[in-house]
Design an enzyme around this catalytic site. Structure first.
Site, PDB file in Angstrom:
ATOM      1  N   ILE A 436       0.747  -1.198   0.081  1.00  0.00           N
ATOM      2  CA  ILE A 436       0.048   0.007  -0.025  1.00  0.00           C
ATOM      3  C   ILE A 436       0.924   1.434  -0.133  1.00  0.00           C
ATOM      4  O   ILE A 436       0.269   2.508  -0.071  1.00  0.00           O
ATOM      5  CB  ILE A 436      -0.898  -0.093   1.125  1.00  0.00           C
ATOM      6  CG1 ILE A 436      -1.735  -1.313   1.154  1.00  0.00           C
ATOM      7  CG2 ILE A 436      -2.046   0.965   1.147  1.00  0.00           C
ATOM      8  CD1 ILE A 436      -2.651  -1.486  -0.047  1.00  0.00           C
ATOM      9  N   GLY A 437       2.125   1.229   0.222  1.00  0.00           N
ATOM     10  CA  GLY A 437       3.139   2.487  -0.043  1.00  0.00           C
ATOM     11  C   GLY A 437       4.253   2.389   0.798  1.00  0.00           C
ATOM     12  O   GLY A 437       5.453   2.527   0.517  1.00  0.00           O
ATOM     13  N   SER A 438       3.788   2.558   2.255  1.00  0.00           N
ATOM     14  CA  SER A 438       4.808   2.599   3.027  1.00  0.00           C
ATOM     15  C   SER A 438       5.625   1.407   3.597  1.00  0.00           C
ATOM     16  O   SER A 438       4.808   0.279   3.824  1.00  0.00           O
ATOM     17  CB  SER A 438       4.467   3.433   4.401  1.00  0.00           C
ATOM     18  OG  SER A 438       3.449   2.629   4.928  1.00  0.00           O
ATOM     19  N   ARG A 520      -1.001   5.495  18.424  1.00  0.00           N
ATOM     20  CA  ARG A 520      -0.611   6.261  17.227  1.00  0.00           C
ATOM     21  C   ARG A 520      -1.452   7.618  17.356  1.00  0.00           C
ATOM     22  O   ARG A 520      -2.497   7.750  17.117  1.00  0.00           O
ATOM     23  CB  ARG A 520      -1.148   5.322  15.945  1.00  0.00           C
ATOM     24  CG  ARG A 520      -1.065   6.215  14.706  1.00  0.00           C
ATOM     25  CD  ARG A 520      -0.326   5.313  13.468  1.00  0.00           C
ATOM     26  NE  ARG A 520      -0.246   6.273  12.558  1.00  0.00           N
ATOM     27  CZ  ARG A 520       1.159   6.834  12.108  1.00  0.00           C
ATOM     28  NH1 ARG A 520       2.124   6.611  13.062  1.00  0.00           N
ATOM     29  NH2 ARG A 520       1.068   7.523  11.066  1.00  0.00           N
ATOM     30  N   TRP A 566      -8.053  15.090   7.251  1.00  0.00           N
ATOM     31  CA  TRP A 566      -6.884  14.932   8.305  1.00  0.00           C
ATOM     32  C   TRP A 566      -6.353  16.324   8.871  1.00  0.00           C
ATOM     33  O   TRP A 566      -5.266  15.959   9.389  1.00  0.00           O
ATOM     34  CB  TRP A 566      -5.975  13.499   7.950  1.00  0.00           C
ATOM     35  CG  TRP A 566      -6.847  12.246   8.168  1.00  0.00           C
ATOM     36  CD1 TRP A 566      -8.210  12.422   8.630  1.00  0.00           C
ATOM     37  CD2 TRP A 566      -6.444  11.159   7.649  1.00  0.00           C
ATOM     38  NE1 TRP A 566      -8.749  11.007   8.385  1.00  0.00           N
ATOM     39  CE2 TRP A 566      -7.453  10.109   8.003  1.00  0.00           C
ATOM     40  CE3 TRP A 566      -4.924  10.632   7.145  1.00  0.00           C
ATOM     41  CZ2 TRP A 566      -7.239   8.700   7.582  1.00  0.00           C
ATOM     42  CZ3 TRP A 566      -5.000   9.204   7.106  1.00  0.00           C
ATOM     43  CH2 TRP A 566      -6.137   8.296   7.242  1.00  0.00           C
ATOM     44  N   HIS A 699      -1.752  -4.255  11.639  1.00  0.00           N
ATOM     45  CA  HIS A 699      -1.736  -3.535  12.852  1.00  0.00           C
ATOM     46  C   HIS A 699      -1.233  -4.382  14.028  1.00  0.00           C
ATOM     47  O   HIS A 699      -0.502  -3.966  14.920  1.00  0.00           O
ATOM     48  CB  HIS A 699      -2.980  -3.071  13.276  1.00  0.00           C
ATOM     49  CG  HIS A 699      -3.661  -1.918  12.682  1.00  0.00           C
ATOM     50  ND1 HIS A 699      -4.384  -1.964  11.862  1.00  0.00           N
ATOM     51  CD2 HIS A 699      -3.042  -0.444  12.719  1.00  0.00           C
ATOM     52  CE1 HIS A 699      -4.718  -0.517  11.246  1.00  0.00           C
ATOM     53  NE2 HIS A 699      -3.747   0.177  11.963  1.00  0.00           N
TER      54      HIS A 699
HETATM   55  N1  GLN Z   1       0.199   4.819   1.198  1.00  0.00           N
HETATM   56  C1  GLN Z   1      -0.027   5.021   2.787  1.00  0.00           C
HETATM   57  C2  GLN Z   1       0.769   4.247   3.286  1.00  0.00           C
HETATM   58  O1  GLN Z   1       1.092   3.116   3.031  1.00  0.00           O
HETATM   59  C3  GLN Z   1      -1.591   4.809   3.004  1.00  0.00           C
HETATM   60  C4  GLN Z   1      -1.809   4.911   4.487  1.00  0.00           C
HETATM   61  C5  GLN Z   1      -3.220   4.923   4.911  1.00  0.00           C
HETATM   62  O2  GLN Z   1      -4.023   4.375   4.277  1.00  0.00           O
HETATM   63  N2  GLN Z   1      -3.548   5.155   5.891  1.00  0.00           N
HETATM   64  O3  GLN Z   1       1.259   4.389   4.565  1.00  0.00           O
HETATM   65 ZN    ZN Z   2      -4.746   2.303   4.696  1.00  0.00          ZN
END
Ligand code: GLN
Ligand code: ZN
Length: 767
Positions: A436-438, A520, A566, A699
């Site tokens: 998803i990216g990070s 968090r 946000w 998580h």
């Molecule tokens: N691209 C973001 C990540 O991977 C998405 C985070 C999210 O959906 N909260 O951290």
């Molecule tokens: Zn997410």
């Protein structure tokens, strides 16, 4: 006397003391006693700050180690059987295992689901209730914290999540079961808690029932009546029924008919209800008027608030109390920790300042304007300087928004045509794997960022550091065999703050932390003026990552609705207007990524659902402008550029039409933590685009096995054809550790490969 009242304080500590303590406890570096001590100091400080500000009615049990809904689950003993704790008093380890899951003897105990608290970015842990749920008082927390405050000299008003809202927010463990059916067995536990609080000396108890501000069916209305008649029938403390985040609307008659001693309402979200309430309120009852915005950081216009409350005060006298609109847990702790906000600082109020404002308004109502002359003068001049400031308005931005036409929000070709072009160009296997990216935000990354921020690491040194991280993450993904790669987002502190720091019109705080879930916390940027993008933001990182590999690298952006949602946003223009400005800035970034050779661009919108108005009647308008903004941000690309979006941790079932309207090529969506509910939602709307289903919960530190992931893929394949399914984790991996990620992704790729083979064996699908 108009009293000043507060509904709840931030509970993370002004310097994030609770994060350090709780995470230290999890890591075993501090023991339970040390954790309890930090918690005690945090509560004591909150009570002292409120008393010093002149707040006369101070809450207790607004503090939590993780989440107030989880606290309620523990209070009423509704622990799902899989945790093996039924009926016991819940200790700290068990408490945290409900939130985080745990592994024992080779068995994984899944944590409670997490979802957004109404329209906020705070997440609560969803109670799981079924026909067999039995309630039993299982915690002494509200009484303990009341006594603790009493020991310090504060007679507080304990706060509980109300019984009806608790049931309405829970999830049925059996299809078709309505948790409201459990009300008759839940109420005796509440009665017992109230009895014990009365015995400890509490004269008021606050029951939070924000569901009274939502559309209620007949069962829910009956539940309110039954609940409060039952609770009022017992000798107990006086009840303050608190609603917030929305006006009472068509529930107003119901609310005033309930036999409670006081009603708290949100007059920021719905000021118009005040006069009706003054007319309809039970002649014995108190009205707590929430006039200070508990959801935003702007300083109030004190003169306006005092004038607004004046007529109600004349009618109600000492039955009118003054308060923030909701708990202050949703705003940062103290503006005095900020030194770099320039002129903006004079326009802001955080929790501590909001306490002062609340007390000032109450005082002015009783003693007259002259008693608060200095505060009024300061407020007037802040209002005046903000409204006239050249920092806020930029003519070019407004012109560009007005020049937007419907065509700007539509891709060149329909989805089917784009899909063919993209499949040909990208040539991905069946069930493509991606993330998803990070990637993990390791201590080294955080340290480098901190050294860069304080000037100890040069710009070049920091860039080099981030590039090394990117190279490492790209190599790792190639080794693991992922199909669509990401650069890992090492340069981002947070997916919204990072963009806020680089867009005109936003300011960022030094310590404006608010809790998102558990430990968090996020620092929402403050959107104060017209938005523009002075220079490309992510392009050089994406280009560098793509230069290292022949596999496609996804460009990663945060979508306009999520940036809006946000952030603390302007209250001097509609949210839709601010969102359109952000959409144009994101559009510029999307266009530049494409020009730099990035073929897949993901625009994350995890907050799309959270912005949904609580009232059905207001939803269509919100969904229209929010989807339009997403499309303005993404529609400028060529047919061959694949647009992804990502969403997570919310109930998407009721916005599926809007999800379809986004017209993306691929959506990746959290599914594992919420047991694949989303699959049915997608099937119900006949979703056409590709879908990446989250196959494991990010998580939890537990590494999912290949078999578990395979099971998820098999479930998904019952509803989605194999040529439309992608395989990915639920969300970004930034909170995980390197070893966990490597092991989990390796199992994920193996499971996807296994599934590909079995698809090829059992069907004749070709792509
Ligand atoms: N691209 C973001 C990540 O991977 C998405 C985070 C999210 O959906 N909260 O951290
Ligand atoms: Zn997410």
């Amino acid at each position: 006397m108009a009293r000043s009242l507060n509904l709840g304080m931030p509970r993370i500590g002004p310097r994030r003391e609770m994060k350090r303590a709780i995470e230290g406890y999890w890591a075993g570096t501090i023991d339970g006693a040390a954790l309890a001590e930090t918690a005690r100091l945090t509560r004591a400080r909150g009570w002292r700050e409120q008393a010093q500000a002149g707040i006369e009615d101070i809450p207790s049990n607004d503090f939590t180690l993780y989440d107030q809904v989880l606290d309620t689950t523990c209070l009423v003993g509704a622990i799902p059987p899989r945790f093996g704790l039924e009926g016991d008093v819940v200790d700290a380890n068990s408490y945290f295992s409900l939130a985080r899951g745990r592994t024992e003897a080779g068995r994984v105990v899944a944590p409670l689901e997490m979802t957004k608290w109404f329209d906020t970015n705070y997440h609560y842990l969803v109670p799981e209730l079924g026909p067999g749920t039995e309630f039993a008082l299982s915690s002494t927390k509200p009484v303990d914290e009341f006594r603790e405050a009493l020991g310090l000299g504060y007679v507080t008003r304990p706060v509980l999540v109300g019984p009806v809202t608790y049931l309405l927010l829970s999830k049925a463990t059996v299809p078709g079961f309505s948790p409201l059916e459990l009300l008759p067995t839940l109420l005796p536990v509440y009665t017992e808690v109230l009895r014990r609080l009365a015995a400890a000396g509490a004269s008021w108890v606050q029951l939070d029932e924000p569901c009274l501000g939502t559309d209620l069916d007949a069962d829910a209305r009956d539940a309110f009546t039954l609940a409060y008649r039952t609770l009022a029938a017992e000798p107990s403390p006086k009840l303050l029924l608190a609603t917030y985040f929305s006006g009472l609307g068509d529930n107003l008659e119901l609310a005033v008919s309930l036999p409670v001693a006081g009603l708290h309402v949100d007059l920021v979200r719905d000021p118009a209800q005040l006069l009706t309430l003054v007319d309809r309120l039970d002649p014995e009852s108190v009205l707590s008027a929430g006039v200070i915005d508990g959801r935003n950081v702007w300083r109030s216009d004190l003169r306006r608030s005092i004038e607004f409350l004046g007529p109600a005060h004349e009618r109600l006298g000492d039955r009118l109390w003054v308060s923030p609109s909701c708990s202050l847990q949703h705003v940062p702790h103290d503006l005095s920790s900020e030194s770099e906000l320039g002129q903006l600082r004079g326009w802001l109020a955080f929790a501590r300042q909001k306490l002062d404002e609340t007390a000032t308004i109450a005082r002015a109502l009783v003693e007259g304007l002259s008693a608060v002359a200095d505060a009024l003068e300061a407020s007037d001049s802040a209002v005046d300087s903000r409204s006239r400031s050249p920092l806020i308005h930029c003519a070019g931005v407004g012109r560009r928004v007005r020049a937007l036409s419907p065509a700007d929000a539509i891709r060149h070709s329909p989805y089917e045509k784009r899909r063919d072009i993209q499949r040909h160009a990208l040539a991905l296997p069946l069930l493509p794997t991606t993330t998803i990216g990070s990637f993990p935000q390791t201590p080294e990354i955080r340290a480098a960022r901190a050294r860069h921020a304080t000037g100890k690491l040069s710009d070049d040194g920091y860039r080099q550091f981030c590039e090394n991280e990117i190279a490492h993450v790209i190599a790792q993904q190639e080794l693991l065999g992922l199909d669509v790669l990401v650069h890992g987002e090492p340069e981002r502190n947070d997916m919204v703050q990072y963009f806020g720091e680089r867009l005109d019109g936003f300011a960022c705080t030094e310590s404006g932390w608010v809790q998102s879930y558990g430990t968090r916390y996020v620092r929402p940027p403050i959107l104060y003026g017209d938005v523009a993008r002075p220079a490309p933001i992510t392009v050089s990182w994406a280009r560098y990552a793509q230069s290292l590999t022949a596999s496609p690298v996804k460009g990663m952006l945060t979508g306009p609705v999520t940036i809006l949602q946000w952030s603390f946003v302007r209250d001097d223009q509609p949210r839709s207007e601010s969102c359109r400005q952000i959409a144009l800035a994101v559009r510029d970034e999307v266009t530049d990524l494409e020009a730099a050779g990035i073929r897949i661009i993901q625009v994350d919108e995890p907050a799309l659902r959270e912005g949904l108005p609580l009232r059905h009647g207001e939803r269509a308008a919100y969904l229209a402008w929010s989807t339009e903004c997403f499309k303005v941000a993404t529609a400028a690309v060529a047919d061959g550029t694949q647009i992804h979006t990502h969403m997570c941790y919310a109930e998407f079932g009721d916005i599926m039409d809007a999800v379809v309207a986004l017209d993306v090529d691929v959506i990746s969506i959290e599914a594992a933590r919420s047991q694949m509910d989303i699959v049915n939602d997608l099937a119900a709307v006949d979703y056409r685009s590709d879908v990446g289903l989250g196959v494991y919960d990010i998580h939890s530190p537990t590494v999912p096995s290949e078999d578990e992931i395979t099971h998820f893929i098999e479930q998904a394949l019952k509803v989605l054809p194999p040529d439309r399914l992608w395989v990915n984790p639920d969300c970004g991996l930034k909170t995980r550790r390197d070893e966990e990620v490597a092991a989990a992704l390796s199992n994920m790729v193996a499971a996807a490969r296994r599934a590909r083979l079995s698809v090829h064996r059992t069907s004749s699908v070709t792509v």
